[in-house]
Design a protein around this motif. Sequence first.
Motif, PDB file in Angstrom:
ATOM      1  N   HIS A  54     -34.025  20.599 -18.713  1.00  0.00           N
ATOM      2  CA  HIS A  54     -32.965  21.436 -19.268  1.00  0.00           C
ATOM      3  C   HIS A  54     -31.723  20.578 -19.505  1.00  0.00           C
ATOM      4  O   HIS A  54     -31.283  19.859 -18.610  1.00  0.00           O
ATOM      5  CB  HIS A  54     -32.623  22.584 -18.317  1.00  0.00           C
ATOM      6  CG  HIS A  54     -33.785  23.471 -18.017  1.00  0.00           C
ATOM      7  ND1 HIS A  54     -34.319  24.344 -18.935  1.00  0.00           N
ATOM      8  CD2 HIS A  54     -34.542  23.593 -16.887  1.00  0.00           C
ATOM      9  CE1 HIS A  54     -35.336  24.990 -18.394  1.00  0.00           C
ATOM     10  NE2 HIS A  54     -35.495  24.558 -17.149  1.00  0.00           N
ATOM     11  N   THR A  97     -26.956  26.169 -20.276  1.00  0.00           N
ATOM     12  CA  THR A  97     -28.103  25.416 -20.773  1.00  0.00           C
ATOM     13  C   THR A  97     -28.038  25.361 -22.289  1.00  0.00           C
ATOM     14  O   THR A  97     -27.986  26.399 -22.954  1.00  0.00           O
ATOM     15  CB  THR A  97     -29.425  26.057 -20.333  1.00  0.00           C
ATOM     16  OG1 THR A  97     -29.502  26.045 -18.905  1.00  0.00           O
ATOM     17  CG2 THR A  97     -30.620  25.309 -20.900  1.00  0.00           C
ATOM     18  N   THR A 100     -33.852  23.037 -24.012  1.00  0.00           N
ATOM     19  CA  THR A 100     -34.916  22.739 -23.059  1.00  0.00           C
ATOM     20  C   THR A 100     -35.980  21.888 -23.736  1.00  0.00           C
ATOM     21  O   THR A 100     -36.377  22.179 -24.870  1.00  0.00           O
ATOM     22  CB  THR A 100     -35.560  24.035 -22.520  1.00  0.00           C
ATOM     23  OG1 THR A 100     -34.556  24.819 -21.873  1.00  0.00           O
ATOM     24  CG2 THR A 100     -36.672  23.725 -21.529  1.00  0.00           C
TER      25      THR A 100
END
Length: 231
Positions: A54, A97, A100
């Motif tokens: 991440h 985040t 990913t």
Amino acid sequence: MFADKDDFTQISRDPQLLDDLAQLVRLAIREDLDRGFDLTTVSVVPAGLAAQAHIVAREPGTAAGLDLVTHIVQVIGSAVVVSSQVPDGEVFSAGQTLATLSGDARDVLTCERTILNFLGRMCGIATWTKRHVEAVEGHKAKVYDTRKTTPGWRRLEKYSVGCGGGRNHRTGLFDAILIKDNHLAAHHRLTGTLMSPYDAVEHARKFLLQQPGSVESIVEIEVDTLCLLYT
């Protein structure tokens, strides 16, 4: 003829940008894998191990380059799947985040630094630009970039400026006329005539009209004092 438009073409995610990106990614990989492979990862991490990484923001900022991560991975040649959570131009917060990476652990570890280097630079430019754009909000002023860019990175850096809400000035020497004191000094030395700002702009416009085909260009001149161009 000279262009009627009052602003410059903005850098977008076009084939030229992607070509510049690909060349820079190939250079980055050559810097990292000159010996052929990632010695540390291959010696320590078992083959066939699945992994997820991440990309998390340490500080708040503005996204730039996240829409390009998939292309970076493709150029590297890694079988890594990219899931971007924040589109370019969007503001993000610390701890959020941004994307990913999923795939073979060896591939993820080998390409993650290259990806982070691109994102760090581009998001940094976008974030810095955003601060200045917000500083002049409500006024007629606009924030523009320049040609004073890192060699090879011009389109990517200008793209990042756009992500931060800034405006792109000319991309290079080929797409606009910007008359500076050096140009006027060179003309003066050759001809003995020192052109006024108005005369210099008219001179450039006549030059464009004399070119074969349809040559369009914004004509600008730098001045260091407030003055009347027309008398």
